[in-house]
Motif scaffolding. Sequence first.
Motif, mmCIF file in Angstrom:
data_model
loop_
_atom_site.group_PDB
_atom_site.id
_atom_site.type_symbol
_atom_site.label_atom_id
_atom_site.label_comp_id
_atom_site.label_asym_id
_atom_site.label_seq_id
_atom_site.Cartn_x
_atom_site.Cartn_y
_atom_site.Cartn_z
ATOM 1 N N ALA A 36 -17.353 -7.119 -33.449
ATOM 2 C CA ALA A 36 -15.999 -7.570 -33.106
ATOM 3 C C ALA A 36 -15.966 -8.352 -31.799
ATOM 4 O O ALA A 36 -14.883 -8.728 -31.329
ATOM 5 C CB ALA A 36 -15.057 -6.373 -33.029
ATOM 6 N N GLY A 37 -17.136 -8.569 -31.194
ATOM 7 C CA GLY A 37 -17.196 -9.299 -29.932
ATOM 8 C C GLY A 37 -16.808 -8.466 -28.735
ATOM 9 O O GLY A 37 -16.465 -9.008 -27.677
ATOM 10 N N ALA A 38 -16.861 -7.140 -28.888
ATOM 11 C CA ALA A 38 -16.506 -6.227 -27.795
ATOM 12 C C ALA A 38 -17.752 -5.518 -27.268
ATOM 13 O O ALA A 38 -18.857 -5.677 -27.798
ATOM 14 C CB ALA A 38 -15.478 -5.203 -28.275
ATOM 15 N N ASP A 39 -17.561 -4.719 -26.221
ATOM 16 C CA ASP A 39 -18.672 -4.008 -25.587
ATOM 17 C C ASP A 39 -18.848 -2.593 -26.108
ATOM 18 O O ASP A 39 -19.958 -2.055 -26.099
ATOM 19 C CB ASP A 39 -18.468 -3.955 -24.064
ATOM 20 N N ASP A 40 -17.756 -1.972 -26.525
ATOM 21 C CA ASP A 40 -17.837 -0.570 -26.946
ATOM 22 C C ASP A 40 -16.585 -0.229 -27.748
ATOM 23 O O ASP A 40 -15.682 -1.056 -27.904
ATOM 24 C CB ASP A 40 -17.963 0.342 -25.724
ATOM 25 N N ALA A 41 -16.553 1.019 -28.233
ATOM 26 C CA ALA A 41 -15.409 1.482 -29.021
ATOM 27 C C ALA A 41 -14.934 2.828 -28.500
ATOM 28 O O ALA A 41 -15.731 3.654 -28.064
ATOM 29 C CB ALA A 41 -15.796 1.600 -30.495
ATOM 30 N N TRP A 42 -13.618 3.014 -28.550
ATOM 31 C CA TRP A 42 -13.022 4.323 -28.319
ATOM 32 C C TRP A 42 -12.643 4.899 -29.670
ATOM 33 O O TRP A 42 -12.072 4.201 -30.522
ATOM 34 C CB TRP A 42 -11.782 4.209 -27.439
ATOM 35 N N MET A 43 -12.955 6.169 -29.865
ATOM 36 C CA MET A 43 -12.704 6.817 -31.145
ATOM 37 C C MET A 43 -11.352 7.522 -31.133
ATOM 38 O O MET A 43 -10.965 8.113 -30.118
ATOM 39 C CB MET A 43 -13.843 7.785 -31.458
ATOM 40 N N VAL A 44 -10.651 7.433 -32.267
ATOM 41 C CA VAL A 44 -9.287 7.946 -32.373
ATOM 42 C C VAL A 44 -9.214 8.954 -33.514
ATOM 43 O O VAL A 44 -9.705 8.707 -34.619
ATOM 44 C CB VAL A 44 -8.289 6.800 -32.634
ATOM 45 N N GLU A 45 -8.580 10.091 -33.233
ATOM 46 C CA GLU A 45 -8.412 11.147 -34.222
ATOM 47 C C GLU A 45 -6.993 11.677 -34.143
ATOM 48 O O GLU A 45 -6.520 12.013 -33.047
ATOM 49 C CB GLU A 45 -9.418 12.272 -33.953
ATOM 50 N N ASP A 46 -6.311 11.748 -35.283
ATOM 51 C CA ASP A 46 -4.925 12.230 -35.335
ATOM 52 C C ASP A 46 -4.026 11.475 -34.359
ATOM 53 O O ASP A 46 -3.112 12.046 -33.752
ATOM 54 C CB ASP A 46 -4.857 13.734 -35.053
ATOM 55 N N GLY A 47 -4.313 10.196 -34.182
ATOM 56 C CA GLY A 47 -3.470 9.350 -33.344
ATOM 57 C C GLY A 47 -3.817 9.328 -31.868
ATOM 58 O O GLY A 47 -3.207 8.569 -31.101
ATOM 59 N N PHE A 48 -4.806 10.145 -31.460
ATOM 60 C CA PHE A 48 -5.148 10.221 -30.049
ATOM 61 C C PHE A 48 -6.617 9.857 -29.807
ATOM 62 O O PHE A 48 -7.485 10.147 -30.640
ATOM 63 C CB PHE A 48 -4.887 11.625 -29.504
ATOM 64 N N VAL A 49 -6.873 9.257 -28.664
ATOM 65 C CA VAL A 49 -8.241 8.897 -28.278
ATOM 66 C C VAL A 49 -9.019 10.174 -27.969
ATOM 67 O O VAL A 49 -8.531 11.047 -27.242
ATOM 68 C CB VAL A 49 -8.235 7.970 -27.046
ATOM 69 N N THR A 50 -10.209 10.297 -28.543
ATOM 70 C CA THR A 50 -11.085 11.408 -28.178
ATOM 71 C C THR A 50 -11.974 10.965 -27.010
ATOM 72 O O THR A 50 -11.816 11.440 -25.892
ATOM 73 C CB THR A 50 -11.936 11.881 -29.369
#
Length: 284
Positions: free
Chosen positions: A164-178
């Motif tokens: 996606a041309g980004a550096d990293d990802a934040w993971m999301v569960e039940d609407g919130f960032v883990t």
Amino acid sequence: MSRIVYVNGEFLPEEDAKISIFDRGFLMADGVYEVTSVLNGKLVDYDGHLTRLERSLTALDMPEPEGMDALLEIHRELVKRNNLKEGGVYLQITRGAADRDFLYPEHPKPSLVMFTLAMTLKKSPKAEKGLKIISIEDQRWGRRDIKTVQLLYPSMGKMMAKDAGADDAWMVEDGFVTEGTSNNAYIVTRAGTIVTRQLSNDILHGITRAAVLRFAREAQMQVEERPFTMDEAKDAAEAFITSATTFVTGVVEIDGVTLGDGAPGPVSRRLREIYIEEAEKMAV
């Protein structure tokens, strides 16, 4: 000169290092690991990493391998033999070799493997520029507080970010960032409060996280440990991550939304300065 590694009691050139194809770390991801940063040839937050390692072993009912009593000396010897000034020491313990079976072997002989990683930590180009991150669904197992070698989904997440041309990802569960794929995640609200998810089985109990939050509170910064949404993150004044090898690194873009002026914010920059200063003083 070849890198010197440590395998079950021996210091060896990396090309001579061998582990059984029946090792359960290879067959079952039945292993745990730690990465301890090295600054100026010394180990950062070593006691914290050792405490978490022992917690991970206990959680998996995995016996300690031979050499545990000498871990600090082994770390230091690897740093010395490889003339490592800045980077990290990777440590991995598995349940050892056994015939392939889902049940734990009755009398395992755990394996201990360690090696050095040469990296630029203090003057990281990514820390200067800041990170672009995307959000992805968190599809990991439920015991993320145990630092296991089950890293396939985080690896997939980093590839999603790269594509996606980004550096990293934040993971999301039940609407919130883990958390991030290999780091803890934070935002700074427009009121100046640092927000990060509270400790639980849902996230890794970061050693750098603990230190940074302590330093933030000592600096009279407001800290709130709670879940936050991606919408909150996109509306934040700034954001950042922490980990053993990134220290404190600012996030400048989330899912295509630029934060602030598109550069690491003052809170993350200040915390990075404090962390490096304190880490150098406390390193062993």
